[in-house]
Design a protein around this motif. Structure first.
Motif, PDB file in Angstrom:
ATOM      1  N   GLN A  98       0.846  -1.188   0.000  1.00  7.11           N
ATOM      2  CA  GLN A  98       0.000   0.000   0.000  1.00  7.11           C
ATOM      3  C   GLN A  98       0.880   1.235   0.000  1.00  7.11           C
ATOM      4  O   GLN A  98       1.858   1.315   0.757  1.00  7.11           O
ATOM      5  CB  GLN A  98      -0.918   0.013   1.219  1.00  7.11           C
ATOM      6  CG  GLN A  98      -1.818   1.254   1.261  1.00  7.11           C
ATOM      7  CD  GLN A  98      -2.610   1.353   2.552  1.00  7.11           C
ATOM      8  OE1 GLN A  98      -2.693   0.393   3.306  1.00  7.11           O
ATOM      9  NE2 GLN A  98      -3.165   2.515   2.806  1.00  7.11           N
ATOM     10  N   ILE A  99       0.533   2.189  -0.852  1.00  5.36           N
ATOM     11  CA  ILE A  99       1.271   3.451  -0.944  1.00  5.36           C
ATOM     12  C   ILE A  99       0.307   4.575  -0.605  1.00  5.36           C
ATOM     13  O   ILE A  99      -0.733   4.707  -1.241  1.00  5.36           O
ATOM     14  CB  ILE A  99       1.841   3.662  -2.369  1.00  5.36           C
ATOM     15  CG1 ILE A  99       2.757   2.488  -2.757  1.00  5.36           C
ATOM     16  CG2 ILE A  99       2.557   4.995  -2.478  1.00  5.36           C
ATOM     17  CD1 ILE A  99       3.096   2.473  -4.220  1.00  5.36           C
ATOM     18  N   ASN A 100       0.657   5.379   0.434  1.00  7.93           N
ATOM     19  CA  ASN A 100      -0.179   6.545   0.706  1.00  7.93           C
ATOM     20  C   ASN A 100       0.697   7.753   1.016  1.00  7.93           C
ATOM     21  O   ASN A 100       1.729   7.649   1.686  1.00  7.93           O
ATOM     22  CB  ASN A 100      -1.171   6.278   1.827  1.00  7.93           C
ATOM     23  CG  ASN A 100      -0.497   6.114   3.172  1.00  7.93           C
ATOM     24  OD1 ASN A 100       0.420   5.326   3.293  1.00  7.93           O
ATOM     25  ND2 ASN A 100      -0.942   6.856   4.171  1.00  7.93           N
ATOM     26  N   THR A 101       0.285   8.898   0.477  1.00  9.51           N
ATOM     27  CA  THR A 101       1.032  10.140   0.693  1.00  9.51           C
ATOM     28  C   THR A 101       0.043  11.305   0.584  1.00  9.51           C
ATOM     29  O   THR A 101      -0.797  11.306  -0.321  1.00  9.51           O
ATOM     30  CB  THR A 101       2.162  10.295  -0.331  1.00  9.51           C
ATOM     31  OG1 THR A 101       2.841  11.524  -0.084  1.00  9.51           O
ATOM     32  CG2 THR A 101       1.666  10.286  -1.769  1.00  9.51           C
ATOM     33  N   PRO A 102       0.087  12.273   1.500  1.00  8.96           N
ATOM     34  CA  PRO A 102       0.950  12.233   2.707  1.00  8.96           C
ATOM     35  C   PRO A 102       0.334  11.334   3.779  1.00  8.96           C
ATOM     36  O   PRO A 102      -0.849  11.011   3.723  1.00  8.96           O
ATOM     37  CB  PRO A 102       0.955  13.686   3.166  1.00  8.96           C
ATOM     38  CG  PRO A 102      -0.378  14.207   2.702  1.00  8.96           C
ATOM     39  CD  PRO A 102      -0.673  13.524   1.398  1.00  8.96           C
TER      40      PRO A 102
END
Length: 892
Positions: free
Chosen positions: A185-189
């Motif tokens: 999982q990629i989350n930003t910010p």
């Protein structure tokens, strides 16, 4: 595998032509991956104000280069991801990679919260993440951590969260079992970590996958999924599948043509229609099957036929409109929606898909005799279901008679009833149409087309009424005339299906008829619509005219001289046709033709082999060793008897010699037979026409029984011509050649005298008297146990078995003559025909006098023979048939 026809909730057993077993890596045809267009209008998964995420599966060659990608087609649910196995195999691929690409083109910075997940990974299941590739994934993840702030990786039940974690955390991740379930999982910010993804910026992640056995096309399902946790929710699941490109496989396969016998949802039954209906339906080439491996729907699939591959997965469609356009010209229409005539609506297309399991399949197919019929692989692309709407028949009149189309009309099946009365049909908008270029002229001999046309159903989604028509021929004859008749469907002409009806009047003006039916292929020519003879190229489904050539005309004229003397023939016309069906792709039909009745031994130069399906080879003249004589059961004959007729067939050596002309990839079919008659010493060979009674067999040909010998005509208009029955050595109470018989109990028709299930052509169940199956005896043969068998031709006109030939029992317990041979003691007969019977002024049943309905009792004066039939002369002097299916002796 099975197919479900969605629009009619039908489920059919699928041909292996279309579906092969597909699980995760169930692929087959060019390099791994599909590089075609998106079908969701070019968009990837729009997850938040212009953030687009695309999940793809790419294959890699031995050098690690990506060789293709599979694109998802919708933003929700499960999506097929076809992977072409032949491409995968041809590039020596051993790996795949699951890829997540996120791009921001919204015009401003955006938050990102995306995940890619893999399940069912293991070396046992066929696809897994190997230890060497873990390091590459971790390296990419570290880079992403610095760019986007937070990366979460779940392995089995363990969740690893990385901001700026230590090497020890990455080491623990690397040592874990990734194949128990893996997601990133990629989350930003993420809180104080990371920042929004800048406009026009992208991030990507690649997860390498190893294939346990690259040669195995049968992997366990592996799922690639992607989630969005903010903005618009999206949850696509990609199911990669090894598939096969089948466009060329089915390009020339016709549809199996059926009619529905039972609409019971628990067991639908379809009966395969005979070849004359089969030949009407366009091939897949003429009406392409519309493939939809991505489940994008009929409209999109139809609009993108040139770009959507013909993979054996997903669904496919059959466009019914071109099929209807063809079959509606021959009295047929498409099946009603859900077989419900109340709505009077047809489906514009059929949709086929795979059901979850084979128990979902309540549909079966049977052949014309009712036997189960499996859909054999590679025989048909699919099936279509038709309805018979309009029946009409050819009819014949003499010059000067009235044009009466009610004679040609038979029945019209509407949504609510079946109309058999012509005037009622006209009141319901039946049209009778004559040809503009060849209108009916009852004052001139010829063949005139007459078209019957009726309104039928509409297609779903349209209010336009569709019309069904059928064109038949009205033959106008002079008193002294002959007409070539017959019809076949196939790769090549079958001369056994053609015959000549001859009509003439003797010096006392009494009419007579007989049939010439020993025609060979050398006597016939095929003529196209432009008058070209024996065209090199013929169009599948096209109907061509068959005509007598000079050889055929000479044979008929000689037969007329033998029977009628020097009678002058006023008109000679053709009413015979051939429907061409092209051989399948890479198939060549080698057809043997030819005849000889003037040589004591077989001469190969009298015969030839022509090739259909291959324009590069000219006709072949056989040489010694290529041919052999055979009897009707296919047994080789070395010592032919003078005067007997034998079949001429290719020997194994001859077939092998012909096979050397073609490449091994060509499927060679051998067809046709020649004819050989050893001449009788001192006798000039001539054709031997048979007599025929049109009232009993509706003009069908009889087998030759030798020249008819007219008796001396009686005086007056009621005279008749009788024919001496030829002697037979088979015993008493046995029908002579050319005589009609019918079955009183259940019997079978067989290919030869060995009455086994394998040799059975058709069953004839026990019927009421008026419906008993009727046959014309054409010969005799004894079985191995000495039992006599009749060689016969089926003359049950209007039934599917009509015209079939074979053997039946000769036992009087099962089969008896159709015509009475005596006058009843009571001198009374009763009409039993549901349609009644006519009386006539002449014993040849011409000059209609009066009609009698069923149940009327008539008084008989005497029995009169006419050719191989009999008539009763009534007390009023008129004549009626002595056919047992139409009348019965005594009171009834």
């Amino acid at each position: 595998m099975c197919l479900k026809r969605k629009n009619t909730t039908l489920i059919i057993r699928v041909l292996m032509t279309f579906i092969i077993s597909i699980s995760f890596m169930s692929l087959s045809a060019h390099a791994a991956g599909y590089n075609g267009p998106f079908y969701n209008n070019g968009d990837q998964f729009v997850v938040n104000s212009g953030i687009k995420a695309t999940v793809t599966l790419a294959s890699e060659d031995a050098a690690g280069n990506q060789t293709g990608e599979g694109f998802p087609t919708s933003s929700m649910g499960t999506t097929n991801l076809p992977i072409d196995y032949n491409r995968w195999e041809s590039t020596n691929s051993k790996k795949f990679s699951a890829n997540l690409v996120i791009h921001n083109d919204s015009g401003s910075p955006q938050t990102v919260n995306q995940m890619i997940g893999l399940s069912n990974l293991s070396a046992t299941n066929g696809v897994y993440i190997n230890d060497a590739d873990k390091k590459a994934v971790i390296s990419d993840a570290k880079t992403l951590t610095g760019k986007v702030g937070t990366v979460r990786i779940r392995v089995g039940g363990n969740l690893y969260t990385f901001h700026s974690s230590t090497d020890d955390d990455w080491n623990k991740l690397e040592s874990d079992n990734w194949n128990s379930g893996f997601s990133i999982q990629i989350n930003t910010p993420d809180g104080s970590h990371g920042s929004d993804l800048a406009n026009n910026d992208s991030i990507s992640l690649k997860i390498p996958l190893t294939v346990t056995d690259p040669n195995n096309k049968d992997f366990t399902n592996v799922t690639v999924s992607q989630f969005s946790y903010n903005g618009d929710y999206a949850n696509p699941v990609l199911q990669p599948t090894f598939v096969k490109d089948i466009r060329n496989t089915v390009a020339n396969k016709p549809y199996l043509v059926t009619k529905m016998l039972s609409s019971d949802p628990q067991h639908r039954i379809y009966q395969v229609l005979p070849d004359d209906a089969q030949s009407l339906v366009p091939t897949s080439t003429d009406n392409p099957i519309i493939f939809d491996p991505f489940n994008v729907g009929y409209e999109k699939a139809a609009a993108n036929q040139a770009t959507i591959p013909a993979f054996n997965t997903g669904v496919f469609y059959i466009n019914n409109r071109p099929i209807f356009k063809t079959v509606s010209q021959f009295g047929w229409s498409m099946e009603y929606v859900n077989n419900n005539p109340t709505d009077n609506v047809m489906l514009p297309y059929y949709t086929y898909s795979r059901p979850n399991n084979s128990s979902d399949n309540p549909t079966s197919f049977i052949d014309e005799q009712g036997n189960p019929l499996p859909l054999i692989p590679n025989n048909y692309a699919s099936y279509v279901s038709l309805r018979k709407v309009l029946d009409a028949k050819n009819w014949t009149i003499h010059v000067g008679d009235k044009f009466d189309p009610s004679i040609g009309f038979e029945k019209w099946t509407t949504k609510s009833s079946t109309i058999t009365d012509f005037d009622t049909a006209v009141a319901h908008k039946l049209q009778v149409i004559q040809s503009d270029s060849n209108p009916v002229n009852t004052n001139k001999a010829g063949v005139y087309p007459v078209t019957f046309k009726v309104p039928d159903a509409t297609f779903r989604g349209s209010n336009e009424t569709q019309y069904v028509s059928k064109t038949v021929n009205l033959t106008v004859l002079t008193p002294n005339s002959y007409v070539l008749k017959g019809s076949t469907t196939g790769f090549s002409l079958n001369p056994a299906e053609y015959y000549v009806n001859v009509m003439y009047r003797d010096s006392a003006n009494n009419p007579h008829t007989f049939t010439v039916n020993n025609l060979s292929a050398a006597d016939l020519d095929i003529e196209d619509n432009n008058g070209n003879l024996n065209p090199d190229q013929m169009r599948p489904g096209q109907v061509y005219k068959v005509i007598l050539n000079n050889s055929g005309k000479a044979k008929v004229e000689q037969a007329i001289r033998n029977v009628a003397g020097n009678v002058t023939i006023d008109s000679a016309i053709n009413d015979a046709y051939f429907t061409y069906v092209a051989p399948a792709k890479n198939t060549v039909v080698a057809s043997l033709t030819g005849s000889s009745n003037n040589k004591n031994a077989l001469d190969p130069s009298d015969y030839k082999v022509t090739f259909t399906g291959d324009p590069t080879h000219a006709a072949y003249t056989p040489v010694n060793g290529d041919l052999q004589l055979e009897d009707d059961d296919g047994n080789a004959v070395t010592k032919p008897v003078a005067g007997e007729q034998y079949n001429v067939a290719l020997t194994t050596a001859g077939k092998n010699r012909i096979a050397t002309f073609f490449d091994k990839s060509v499927h060679l079919i051998f067809s046709g037979k020649g004819v050989f008659i050893k001449p009788v010493p001192g006798v000039t060979p001539t054709p031997t026409p048979s007599t025929n009674d049109g009232s009993s067999t509706n003009g069908s040909p009889s087998t030759p029984i030798g020249p008819a010998t007219p008796s001396k005509p009686n005086s007056g208009n009621n005279s008749t011509t009788t024919t001496t029955k030829p002697s037979t050595s088979v015993g008493p109470n046995i029908a002579v050649k050319g005589e009609a018989v019918y079955a009183t109990k259940k019997i079978g028709l067989y290919k030869n005298t060995k009455f086994t299930k394998a040799n059975r052509i058709a069953w004839y169940p026990k019927q009421k008297r008026v419906n008993r199956p009727m046959f014309v005896v054409t010969g005799y043969k004894r079985a191995a146990n000495g039992a006599l068998k009749y060689k016969v031709r089926d003359v049950n006109h209007g039934r599917k078995t009509a015209g079939k030939k074979g053997y039946i029992t000769a036992s009087r317990k099962y089969v008896v003559p159709v015509y009475y041979a005596s006058v009843p003691k009571s001198k009374k007969i009763t009409v039993i025909s549901p349609k009644g019977i006519n009386t006539y002024k002449s014993a040849n049943l011409t000059g209609k006098a009066k009609h009698y309905k069923k149940g009327v009792r008539l008084t008989v004066k005497k029995l009169v023979k006419h050719n191989l039939t009999t008539r009763y002369q009534l007390s009023n002097g008129y004549y009626v048939t002595a056919n047992k299916k139409l009348i019965i002796q005594g009171n009834y």
